[in-house]
Design a protein around this motif. Sequence first.
Motif, PDB file in Angstrom:
ATOM      1  N   PHE A  19       0.829  -1.206   0.000  1.00 17.85           N
ATOM      2  CA  PHE A  19       0.000   0.000   0.000  1.00 17.85           C
ATOM      3  C   PHE A  19       0.860   1.252   0.000  1.00 17.85           C
ATOM      4  CE2 PHE A  19      -3.032  -3.112   1.753  1.00 17.85           C
ATOM      5  CZ  PHE A  19      -4.084  -2.896   0.877  1.00 17.85           C
ATOM      6  N   LYS A  20       0.424   2.225  -0.794  1.00 18.71           N
ATOM      7  CA  LYS A  20       1.068   3.527  -0.865  1.00 18.71           C
ATOM      8  C   LYS A  20       0.200   4.636  -0.288  1.00 18.71           C
ATOM      9  CE  LYS A  20       4.642   1.945  -3.173  1.00 18.71           C
ATOM     10  NZ  LYS A  20       5.981   1.855  -2.517  1.00 18.71           N
TER      11      LYS A  20
ATOM     12  N   GLY B  41     -10.993  12.559  -6.666  1.00 17.97           N
ATOM     13  CA  GLY B  41      -9.889  13.058  -5.847  1.00 17.97           C
ATOM     14  C   GLY B  41      -8.814  12.007  -5.646  1.00 17.97           C
ATOM     15  N   ILE B  42      -9.223  10.756  -5.450  1.00 18.85           N
ATOM     16  CA  ILE B  42      -8.255   9.669  -5.294  1.00 18.85           C
ATOM     17  C   ILE B  42      -7.436   9.496  -6.571  1.00 18.85           C
ATOM     18  CG2 ILE B  42      -8.061   7.149  -5.075  1.00 18.85           C
ATOM     19  CD1 ILE B  42     -10.386   7.330  -3.042  1.00 18.85           C
TER      20      ILE B  42
ATOM     21  N   ASP C 151      -4.573  -0.217  -7.055  1.00 25.19           N
ATOM     22  CA  ASP C 151      -4.307  -1.439  -6.294  1.00 25.19           C
ATOM     23  C   ASP C 151      -3.421  -1.192  -5.079  1.00 25.19           C
ATOM     24  OD1 ASP C 151      -5.809  -3.124  -7.880  1.00 25.19           O
ATOM     25  OD2 ASP C 151      -4.154  -3.536  -9.255  1.00 25.19           O
ATOM     26  N   ALA C 152      -2.801  -0.010  -5.005  1.00 29.76           N
ATOM     27  CA  ALA C 152      -1.936   0.332  -3.874  1.00 29.76           C
ATOM     28  C   ALA C 152      -2.641   1.265  -2.893  1.00 29.76           C
ATOM     29  CB  ALA C 152      -0.647   0.966  -4.367  1.00 29.76           C
ATOM     30  N   VAL C 153      -3.982   1.340  -3.004  1.00 27.73           N
ATOM     31  CA  VAL C 153      -4.780   2.237  -2.171  1.00 27.73           C
ATOM     32  C   VAL C 153      -5.767   1.418  -1.342  1.00 27.73           C
ATOM     33  CG1 VAL C 153      -6.387   4.192  -2.161  1.00 27.73           C
ATOM     34  CG2 VAL C 153      -4.614   4.037  -3.933  1.00 27.73           C
ATOM     35  N   ALA C 154      -5.949   1.809  -0.080  1.00 27.97           N
ATOM     36  CA  ALA C 154      -7.010   1.257   0.762  1.00 27.97           C
ATOM     37  C   ALA C 154      -7.886   2.400   1.247  1.00 27.97           C
ATOM     38  CB  ALA C 154      -6.430   0.492   1.949  1.00 27.97           C
TER      39      ALA C 154
ATOM     40  N   PRO D 173     -10.136  -1.033  -5.409  1.00 30.23           N
ATOM     41  CA  PRO D 173     -10.250  -2.477  -5.153  1.00 30.23           C
ATOM     42  C   PRO D 173     -10.218  -2.842  -3.665  1.00 30.23           C
ATOM     43  CG  PRO D 173      -8.774  -2.093  -6.995  1.00 30.23           C
ATOM     44  CD  PRO D 173      -9.083  -0.746  -6.419  1.00 30.23           C
ATOM     45  N   TYR D 174      -9.321  -2.209  -2.903  1.00 36.52           N
ATOM     46  CA  TYR D 174      -9.249  -2.490  -1.471  1.00 36.52           C
ATOM     47  C   TYR D 174     -10.119  -1.479  -0.718  1.00 36.52           C
ATOM     48  CZ  TYR D 174      -5.538  -5.776  -2.503  1.00 36.52           C
ATOM     49  OH  TYR D 174      -4.820  -6.837  -3.000  1.00 36.52           O
ATOM     50  N   SER D 175     -11.437  -1.671  -0.857  1.00 39.22           N
ATOM     51  CA  SER D 175     -12.411  -0.781  -0.211  1.00 39.22           C
ATOM     52  C   SER D 175     -13.057  -1.509   0.955  1.00 39.22           C
ATOM     53  CB  SER D 175     -13.458  -0.317  -1.214  1.00 39.22           C
ATOM     54  OG  SER D 175     -14.169  -1.420  -1.755  1.00 39.22           O
TER      55      SER D 175
END
Length: 272
Positions: free
Chosen positions: A4-5, A196-197, A209-212, A228-230
């Motif tokens: 994750f970034k 915004g994301i 894919d590097a975001v939660a 994806p990682y929601s």
Amino acid sequence: MSEFKLILADIDGTILPAGHHQVSERTTAALEAALDAGIRVGVATGRAREWAIPMLRNKQRLADTMLATNGMQVFLDGELLHEEQISNKQIGRMAEFLEQLPHAGLVCFDGGVPQLVAGSIKDMEQCFPKYVESCRILHELPSTPTVKCNAFQVGDLDNTCNFSALLNEQFDDLSFDVPQPAWVNVTPHGWSKATGIDLLCQAIGCSLDAVAVFGDGGNDVTMLEHVPYSVAVQGAAPEALAAARYHIGRCEDDAVAATIEAIVAGRWEAQD
């Protein structure tokens, strides 16, 4: 699972329980641990940045990267990366329409100060009493640029959802969503936390894919569907639960903090 970034969390109902004025110490500790691990973290909220910082126990670095006012303002590393505005022409059209509806109105903000453009202060007090004490009564177009704008109508959540749907039908250049009963967010059509994301990812140089992301309300649906990682917390609005890929425990039990701790430790096992 990718590294994750970027981690973003809604505030109200996601990391801040109802009736609380600040997030828990565990939550700020988890966010700071992620920062120290090289992950950019912040909040994605309908609130202005100056309101979010006290809720984060005045730890300003936790708001250096964030989406304020439902993505209308995008901050990266303490700098304003992007700002959207709602024009006075759009505000005038909304005000004219809302004046025709019972117990409805429009509030535009000058920084952190609410300004009543349409409707009565009595009805506004029933919808969002905290804003009344500092509210300016304008009943004319704002003289300053408008970033944050809300429509309101006295009523329960079902009524507010119907009210929001009516506004979405009426104004094709604006979008409306429901963060809480009697209160509706206003953004330019197509603009949201999700857009915004995308701006943050482009600036950081990372993929989705590097975001939660973590959320619980109607104004979180766009980002929960987009990333994806929601993750939705227990007790989230039905539309947020449906939009999120993963589900965790309650806001009141620091479920988001526990998940971020697991991410930092490399032991989060995401479950649908």
